[in-house]
Each structure stands twice: as C-alpha cells, then as structure tokens.
Scaffold this motif. Sequence first.
Motif, PDB file in Angstrom:
ATOM      1  N   LYS A 111      10.996  54.317  56.053  1.00  0.00           N
ATOM      2  CA  LYS A 111      10.027  53.772  55.090  1.00  0.00           C
ATOM      3  C   LYS A 111      10.654  52.688  54.238  1.00  0.00           C
ATOM      4  CE  LYS A 111       6.416  57.117  54.524  1.00  0.00           C
ATOM      5  NZ  LYS A 111       6.150  58.448  54.053  1.00  0.00           N
ATOM      6  N   ALA A 112      11.876  52.953  53.726  1.00  0.00           N
ATOM      7  CA  ALA A 112      12.534  51.958  52.856  1.00  0.00           C
ATOM      8  C   ALA A 112      12.754  50.647  53.608  1.00  0.00           C
ATOM      9  CB  ALA A 112      13.869  52.496  52.345  1.00  0.00           C
ATOM     10  N   HIS A 113      13.180  50.745  54.848  1.00  0.00           N
ATOM     11  CA  HIS A 113      13.500  49.523  55.593  1.00  0.00           C
ATOM     12  C   HIS A 113      12.249  48.790  56.069  1.00  0.00           C
ATOM     13  CE1 HIS A 113      17.466  51.261  55.312  1.00  0.00           C
ATOM     14  NE2 HIS A 113      17.965  50.077  55.632  1.00  0.00           N
ATOM     15  N   ALA A 114      11.195  49.560  56.368  1.00  0.00           N
ATOM     16  CA  ALA A 114       9.954  48.905  56.808  1.00  0.00           C
ATOM     17  C   ALA A 114       9.234  48.286  55.612  1.00  0.00           C
ATOM     18  CB  ALA A 114       9.045  49.925  57.502  1.00  0.00           C
ATOM     19  N   LEU A 115       9.068  49.080  54.544  1.00  0.00           N
ATOM     20  CA  LEU A 115       8.182  48.646  53.459  1.00  0.00           C
ATOM     21  C   LEU A 115       8.901  47.817  52.400  1.00  0.00           C
ATOM     22  CD1 LEU A 115       6.171  51.974  53.053  1.00  0.00           C
ATOM     23  CD2 LEU A 115       5.542  49.938  54.371  1.00  0.00           C
ATOM     24  N   ARG A 116      10.133  48.212  52.057  1.00  0.00           N
ATOM     25  CA  ARG A 116      10.840  47.520  50.975  1.00  0.00           C
ATOM     26  C   ARG A 116      11.669  46.361  51.518  1.00  0.00           C
ATOM     27  NH1 ARG A 116      14.551  51.255  48.109  1.00  0.00           N
ATOM     28  NH2 ARG A 116      12.848  52.670  48.562  1.00  0.00           N
ATOM     29  N   HIS A 117      12.465  46.624  52.546  1.00  0.00           N
ATOM     30  CA  HIS A 117      13.387  45.586  53.021  1.00  0.00           C
ATOM     31  C   HIS A 117      12.798  44.753  54.157  1.00  0.00           C
ATOM     32  CE1 HIS A 117      15.950  47.737  50.380  1.00  0.00           C
ATOM     33  NE2 HIS A 117      16.052  48.789  51.152  1.00  0.00           N
ATOM     34  N   LYS A 118      11.708  45.231  54.736  1.00  0.00           N
ATOM     35  CA  LYS A 118      10.974  44.503  55.789  1.00  0.00           C
ATOM     36  C   LYS A 118      11.874  44.103  56.968  1.00  0.00           C
ATOM     37  CE  LYS A 118       7.233  43.261  52.791  1.00  0.00           C
ATOM     38  NZ  LYS A 118       7.039  44.634  52.394  1.00  0.00           N
ATOM     39  N   VAL A 119      12.703  45.051  57.365  1.00  0.00           N
ATOM     40  CA  VAL A 119      13.629  44.838  58.477  1.00  0.00           C
ATOM     41  C   VAL A 119      12.903  45.117  59.797  1.00  0.00           C
ATOM     42  CG1 VAL A 119      15.701  45.796  59.584  1.00  0.00           C
ATOM     43  CG2 VAL A 119      15.662  45.430  57.099  1.00  0.00           C
ATOM     44  N   GLU A 120      12.977  44.194  60.744  1.00  0.00           N
ATOM     45  CA  GLU A 120      12.387  44.429  62.078  1.00  0.00           C
ATOM     46  C   GLU A 120      13.048  45.666  62.710  1.00  0.00           C
ATOM     47  OE1 GLU A 120      10.210  43.015  64.188  1.00  0.00           O
ATOM     48  OE2 GLU A 120       9.565  41.361  62.901  1.00  0.00           O
ATOM     49  N   PRO A 121      12.244  46.552  63.303  1.00  0.00           N
ATOM     50  CA  PRO A 121      12.837  47.784  63.852  1.00  0.00           C
ATOM     51  C   PRO A 121      13.863  47.539  64.952  1.00  0.00           C
ATOM     52  CG  PRO A 121      10.508  47.575  64.453  1.00  0.00           C
ATOM     53  CD  PRO A 121      10.786  46.523  63.437  1.00  0.00           C
ATOM     54  N   VAL A 122      13.752  46.399  65.648  1.00  0.00           N
ATOM     55  CA  VAL A 122      14.712  46.126  66.721  1.00  0.00           C
ATOM     56  C   VAL A 122      16.156  46.163  66.207  1.00  0.00           C
ATOM     57  CG1 VAL A 122      14.700  43.596  66.470  1.00  0.00           C
ATOM     58  CG2 VAL A 122      15.170  44.604  68.691  1.00  0.00           C
ATOM     59  N   TYR A 123      16.341  45.853  64.915  1.00  0.00           N
ATOM     60  CA  TYR A 123      17.714  45.855  64.390  1.00  0.00           C
ATOM     61  C   TYR A 123      18.286  47.268  64.287  1.00  0.00           C
ATOM     62  CZ  TYR A 123      17.092  40.923  63.624  1.00  0.00           C
ATOM     63  OH  TYR A 123      16.873  39.585  63.838  1.00  0.00           O
ATOM     64  N   PHE A 124      17.412  48.249  64.189  1.00  0.00           N
ATOM     65  CA  PHE A 124      17.919  49.624  64.214  1.00  0.00           C
ATOM     66  C   PHE A 124      18.437  49.975  65.604  1.00  0.00           C
ATOM     67  CE2 PHE A 124      15.947  50.058  60.148  1.00  0.00           C
ATOM     68  CZ  PHE A 124      16.699  51.036  59.516  1.00  0.00           C
ATOM     69  N   LYS A 125      17.722  49.474  66.605  1.00  0.00           N
ATOM     70  CA  LYS A 125      18.167  49.736  67.974  1.00  0.00           C
ATOM     71  C   LYS A 125      19.522  49.064  68.205  1.00  0.00           C
ATOM     72  CE  LYS A 125      16.207  49.860  72.568  1.00  0.00           C
ATOM     73  NZ  LYS A 125      15.001  49.568  73.335  1.00  0.00           N
ATOM     74  N   ILE A 126      19.625  47.832  67.712  1.00  0.00           N
ATOM     75  CA  ILE A 126      20.879  47.088  67.884  1.00  0.00           C
ATOM     76  C   ILE A 126      22.004  47.787  67.122  1.00  0.00           C
ATOM     77  CG2 ILE A 126      22.047  44.924  67.311  1.00  0.00           C
ATOM     78  CD1 ILE A 126      19.329  43.518  67.769  1.00  0.00           C
ATOM     79  N   LEU A 127      21.723  48.160  65.870  1.00  0.00           N
ATOM     80  CA  LEU A 127      22.787  48.763  65.056  1.00  0.00           C
ATOM     81  C   LEU A 127      23.257  50.096  65.651  1.00  0.00           C
ATOM     82  CD1 LEU A 127      24.632  48.795  62.607  1.00  0.00           C
ATOM     83  CD2 LEU A 127      22.763  49.760  61.261  1.00  0.00           C
ATOM     84  N   THR A 128      22.343  50.905  66.153  1.00  0.00           N
ATOM     85  CA  THR A 128      22.794  52.186  66.722  1.00  0.00           C
ATOM     86  C   THR A 128      23.682  51.929  67.953  1.00  0.00           C
ATOM     87  OG1 THR A 128      20.642  52.399  67.838  1.00  0.00           O
ATOM     88  CG2 THR A 128      20.943  53.659  65.821  1.00  0.00           C
ATOM     89  N   GLY A 129      23.375  50.887  68.713  1.00  0.00           N
ATOM     90  CA  GLY A 129      24.241  50.525  69.849  1.00  0.00           C
ATOM     91  C   GLY A 129      25.610  50.062  69.376  1.00  0.00           C
ATOM     92  N   VAL A 130      25.628  49.285  68.301  1.00  0.00           N
ATOM     93  CA  VAL A 130      26.895  48.783  67.764  1.00  0.00           C
ATOM     94  C   VAL A 130      27.735  49.952  67.227  1.00  0.00           C
ATOM     95  CG1 VAL A 130      27.907  47.412  65.886  1.00  0.00           C
ATOM     96  CG2 VAL A 130      26.035  46.456  67.256  1.00  0.00           C
ATOM     97  N   ILE A 131      27.088  50.911  66.588  1.00  0.00           N
ATOM     98  CA  ILE A 131      27.832  52.071  66.058  1.00  0.00           C
ATOM     99  C   ILE A 131      28.557  52.777  67.205  1.00  0.00           C
ATOM    100  CG2 ILE A 131      27.564  54.388  65.026  1.00  0.00           C
ATOM    101  CD1 ILE A 131      25.229  53.193  63.340  1.00  0.00           C
ATOM    102  N   LEU A 132      27.842  52.992  68.297  1.00  0.00           N
ATOM    103  CA  LEU A 132      28.467  53.682  69.438  1.00  0.00           C
ATOM    104  C   LEU A 132      29.639  52.868  69.995  1.00  0.00           C
ATOM    105  CD1 LEU A 132      28.222  56.222  71.205  1.00  0.00           C
ATOM    106  CD2 LEU A 132      26.937  54.834  72.824  1.00  0.00           C
TER     107      LEU A 132
END
Length: 177
Positions: A111-132
């Motif tokens: 919710k915070a990233h969608a509504l407040r920070h307006k981050v495209e969800p694709v960046y979550f997919k990218i970041l989780t890949g980078v974490i691994l």
Amino acid sequence: MERQQGEVKADRLERPDPLCDSEREMIKDTWAKVYQNCDDVGVAILIRLFVNFPSSKQYFSQFQQVEDPEELERSAQLRKHARRVMNAINTLVENLHDGDKMVSVLKLLGKAHALRHKVEPVYFKILTGVILEVLVEDFPDYITPEVAGAWTKLLDAVYWHVAGVYEEVGWASSSAV
Ligand code: HEM
C-alpha cells in the motif's frame, strides 16, 4: 543505459507454494549470517538495483540524477532505504511461522509503495531478483542451490503479495523495464 536482460514484466506469478519447515530453517539460518552485515548487504543490493536498472532511481528525490556508484553509496536516502528493506526482510524471517503477520507486513508495504511512493510494481520483481543474486554471490558458503530455492520461494511470495495489493488498489499501469 538500462540493463538489457530481456523484458521484466510485472505480471503476477502463480501463487508460490508455501515454505516447508526445513525451508524455513534454511532461510532463518542463512539470514542470521546475512543480517550480521545488514548495512553492507542492504547497500550492495540497492547499488546493484540502481546501477543495473537506473530508472528505479526516479522515485528517490536525493539521488535520481546520480550515476557514480560511489556517490550513490554515500547517499543518506539510499542508506536509509537499504536499512528499511533489510529490516522488513528481517521481520518476515522472524515471522515465517505466522502467515497472517507476514501478509499484514506485505500489505502495508504494498500500500505504501503503490499509494504514497507510486512505485511501479515491476520494480518489486526486479528488486527481489537482485536480492537473490546478491545473497548467492556474497554468501556462497551458505546459499547452496537448495537454500537459494527456499529464498526464491520467499521472495516470490513477497512479490506475489505486493502485486496483489497493487491489483486491489486498482493500479493501472503494467509497464515493462
Ligand atoms: C522488498 C522490497 C522493499 C521494501 C521491504 C521496502 C521498504 C520500504 C520502507 C519500510 C519504506 C518506509 C515506509 C513507508 O514509507 O511506508 C520505504 C520507503 C520507500 N521506498 Fe521502499 N521498499 C521496497 C522496495 C522498493 C522499491 C522497489 C522502490 C523503488 C524502486 C522503493 C521506493 C521507495 C521510496 C521512494 C520510499 C520513500 C523514500 C523516502 O521517503 O526517502 N521501495 N520502503
């Protein structure tokens, strides 16, 4: 230039299988080693995100124009977000046996990233890949292929729940990076 590793799309994956007890243990054991180096690992993850996917910097007012990795590394805003990411993962790892708590943490995050920070969800997919990637490269003695499989399940679950929140709040865009 943006990394050309094939298109990363923000499609929601199949719901990942739940973790079994041995996978939870593997995650807890390896996270204990990783979290000892919380600041270094968090910064390494975010630097890799911002260097390989420069468009992900657009959301961060204090370094969106910065290209030099050393200068990025000194950014207080980057270091703060690195710590927040690591602390959020720590909360998830501490609550691997409490599915409701994990879901509520991920809902707030989405919710915070969608509504407040307006981050495209694709960046979550990218970041989780980078974490691994960073875990596998920086902790080769601990992240065996089996352990990496457990982490993949957890990180897929993070993305799945966050993407679900984006759907719930009616996020319209589904751009590819
Ligand atoms: C596992 C993934 C992530 C975690 C755990 C995480 C965690 C957090 C937390 C805890 C906050 C502060 C709380 C809040 O504002 O509600 C935050 C803020 C923020 N996040 Fe994330 N985040 C993640 C992914 C991302 C991604 C992929 C981006 C963009 C590429 C992003 C951009 C931001 C921005 C712009 C802020 C506000 C920064 C500021 O005010 O200085 N986050 N994040």
